[in-house]
Motif scaffolding. Structure first.
Motif, mmCIF file in Angstrom:
data_model
loop_
_atom_site.group_PDB
_atom_site.id
_atom_site.type_symbol
_atom_site.label_atom_id
_atom_site.label_comp_id
_atom_site.label_asym_id
_atom_site.label_seq_id
_atom_site.Cartn_x
_atom_site.Cartn_y
_atom_site.Cartn_z
ATOM 1 N N PRO A 103 30.898 95.011 107.528
ATOM 2 C CA PRO A 103 30.534 94.987 106.436
ATOM 3 C C PRO A 103 31.492 94.947 105.903
ATOM 4 O O PRO A 103 32.792 95.027 105.770
ATOM 5 C CB PRO A 103 30.647 97.091 107.002
ATOM 6 N N LYS A 105 25.989 98.127 104.429
ATOM 7 C CA LYS A 105 26.734 99.407 105.962
ATOM 8 C C LYS A 105 28.068 98.687 104.366
ATOM 9 O O LYS A 105 28.247 97.862 104.287
ATOM 10 C CB LYS A 105 26.460 98.742 107.018
ATOM 11 N N SER A 125 32.441 98.969 104.604
ATOM 12 C CA SER A 125 33.298 99.668 105.703
ATOM 13 C C SER A 125 34.575 100.567 104.708
ATOM 14 O O SER A 125 34.218 100.457 103.957
ATOM 15 C CB SER A 125 34.276 97.808 105.560
ATOM 16 N N SER A 147 36.186 102.463 110.046
ATOM 17 C CA SER A 147 35.229 103.331 110.544
ATOM 18 C C SER A 147 34.211 102.539 109.382
ATOM 19 O O SER A 147 34.104 101.517 108.502
ATOM 20 C CB SER A 147 34.577 104.498 110.521
ATOM 21 N N TRP A 148 32.986 103.125 109.209
ATOM 22 C CA TRP A 148 31.500 102.484 108.080
ATOM 23 C C TRP A 148 31.053 103.257 107.691
ATOM 24 O O TRP A 148 30.589 104.400 107.958
ATOM 25 C CB TRP A 148 30.481 101.052 108.802
#
Length: 406
Positions: free
Chosen positions: A7, A37, A39, A44-45
């Motif tokens: 992402p 999505k 990042s 994490s996302w």
């Protein structure tokens, strides 16, 4: 073989050559991937929500939590990590959020804020007097940010909280570090600790001698009865102090610059001062200065427009994108101070966490912009727009400085 595409990060930069526009990626996402999505800096996302209807759905659904301690919350430097100390009630959920918010709701009710209008007008006129005195000897113009945009909300919130105005340089400097997207984490943490220590001393002093102000009333009515702790009063102070000056100050600067660059609209507002209230709503919609959220985490599986967001997954709400949604605001990229539905913007959020101080922000903007239009009809930027230092490095967009002349 299918290639995995990571992402992209959260879009925060304004379009090149167009400092008033939200990040350019939002327009495409609203059409092609309204829920996508992104990042996050920690690897994490989270889900990014870009359409107006979906934004209101997320912000209005209590299954999306504001609690930074809930697993999966999409943290940023601005949120300060998952620590429970001095978290502030906006980082809590019902019933605790409801209990704490009610303690200060009356302080920001429309009728009470309207009673402050004469005082806000007096403060603004005095600062404009000082600008007039300084203009003749200021090389390169007067900085509207330092001369007016920052002092008005700082003076007002300091007055309401009972904070010595002499301390405003300190808390403005610390706030600037906390809201920066570029300073190192250790520098941000040091600023957070310094602000925490300052507020701890402030609340301790007020515990000994409460004044007729918001913090004094919280100490007498809530802390002394056991409803609040010392740390919770300090958390209230931090939230109201930062939110009470930072967002409004940047809206003043951007709005003033917008009207200077749109002389026809500025003249219309001078000729019809009653339009200023609607103009403020449109400017709030047009600028949507929060570029980093709001943020939530799902506490249950929730379907939003056909997308399943599972419990524990974070969500970033792109308010600037929602306020430029053409399906709601026709010709959304154009400033129209007579727009009939401008008041439906989500610049103050939506749902139970909608901005507590929105009535105060509205009055401050109405007073300051109306006064500038009346007193400085020839005001203009003292430098080309490309030389104005915009806050592309900050979570709250605006101008670091705005040199003006007239």
């Amino acid at each position: 073989m299918t290639m995995f595409t990571a992402p992209a990060p959260l879009p925060v930069e304004p379009p090149s050559g167009c400092p008033f526009g939200p990040p350019a990626a939002f327009a495409a996402l609203r059409t092609t991937q309204p829920i996508s999505k992104i990042s996050l800096p920690d690897g994490s996302w989270a889900w990014l929500v870009t359409r107006y209807a979906d934004i209101r759905t997320v912000l209005g659904d209590t299954r999306f939590s504001s609690d930074t301690t809930v697993h999966g919350y999409p943290l940023s430097g601005m949120t300060g990590g998952p620590s429970t100390r001095n978290r502030g009630f906006i980082r809590t959920d019902p019933p605790e959020h409801t209990r704490l918010r009610r303690m200060v709701t009356r302080e920001f009710m429309v009728k009470r804020v309207e009673a402050l209008r004469p005082e806000i007008q007096r403060i603004t006129e005095e600062l404009c007097d000082a600008m007039e005195r300084a203009e003749g000897r200021a090389e390169g113009g007067v900085d509207l940010v330092q001369a007016l945009a920052l002092p008005v909300p700082s003076l007002v919130i300091s007055l309401l909280l009972g904070v010595p105005y002499d301390d405003h340089d300190l808390f403005q400097g610390l706030t600037g570090t906390l809201l920066s997207r570029t300073v190192p984490d250790d520098e941000r943490e040091a600023a957070r600790a310094e602000l925490r220590d300052y507020l701890d001393r402030l609340v301790t002093a007020k515990e000994a001698d409460p004044g007729d102000d918001i913090l004094g009333r919280l100490i007498v009515e809530q802390q002394r009865t056991g409803e609040l702790t010392h740390d919770q009063v300090a958390a209230f102070a931090a939230l109201l102090l930062i939110a009470g000056h930072e967002t409004t100050a940047n809206m003043i600067g951007l709005s003033a610059l917008t009207l200077m660059r749109d002389p026809a609209t500025a003249e219309k507002l001078r000729q019809e001062p009653a339009l200023i209230r609607g103009a403020v709503e449109e400017l709030l919609r047009f600028h949507s200065i929060i570029r980093n959220g709001p943020r939530r985490v799902a506490t249950a599986d929730v379907e939003v427009d056909g997308h399943l967001i599972r419990a524990g997954e974070g969500v970033v709400v792109a308010v600037p994108s929602g306020n430029r949604d053409e399906s709601v605001f026709a010709d959304a990229d154009r400033l129209d101070v007579c727009r009939p539905n401008a008041q439906h913007h989500v610049a103050f959020g939506y749902g139970i966490h909608q901005c507590l101080g929105q009535a105060l922000a509205r009055v401050e903007l109405q007073v300051v912009l109306g006064t500038l239009l009346r007193r400085f009809p020839a005001m203009r930027p003292a430098v080309p727009v490309e030389e104005i230092p915009f806050r592309t490095d900050m979570s709250i967009y605006g101008c670091h400085a705005l040199p003006v002349t007239w």
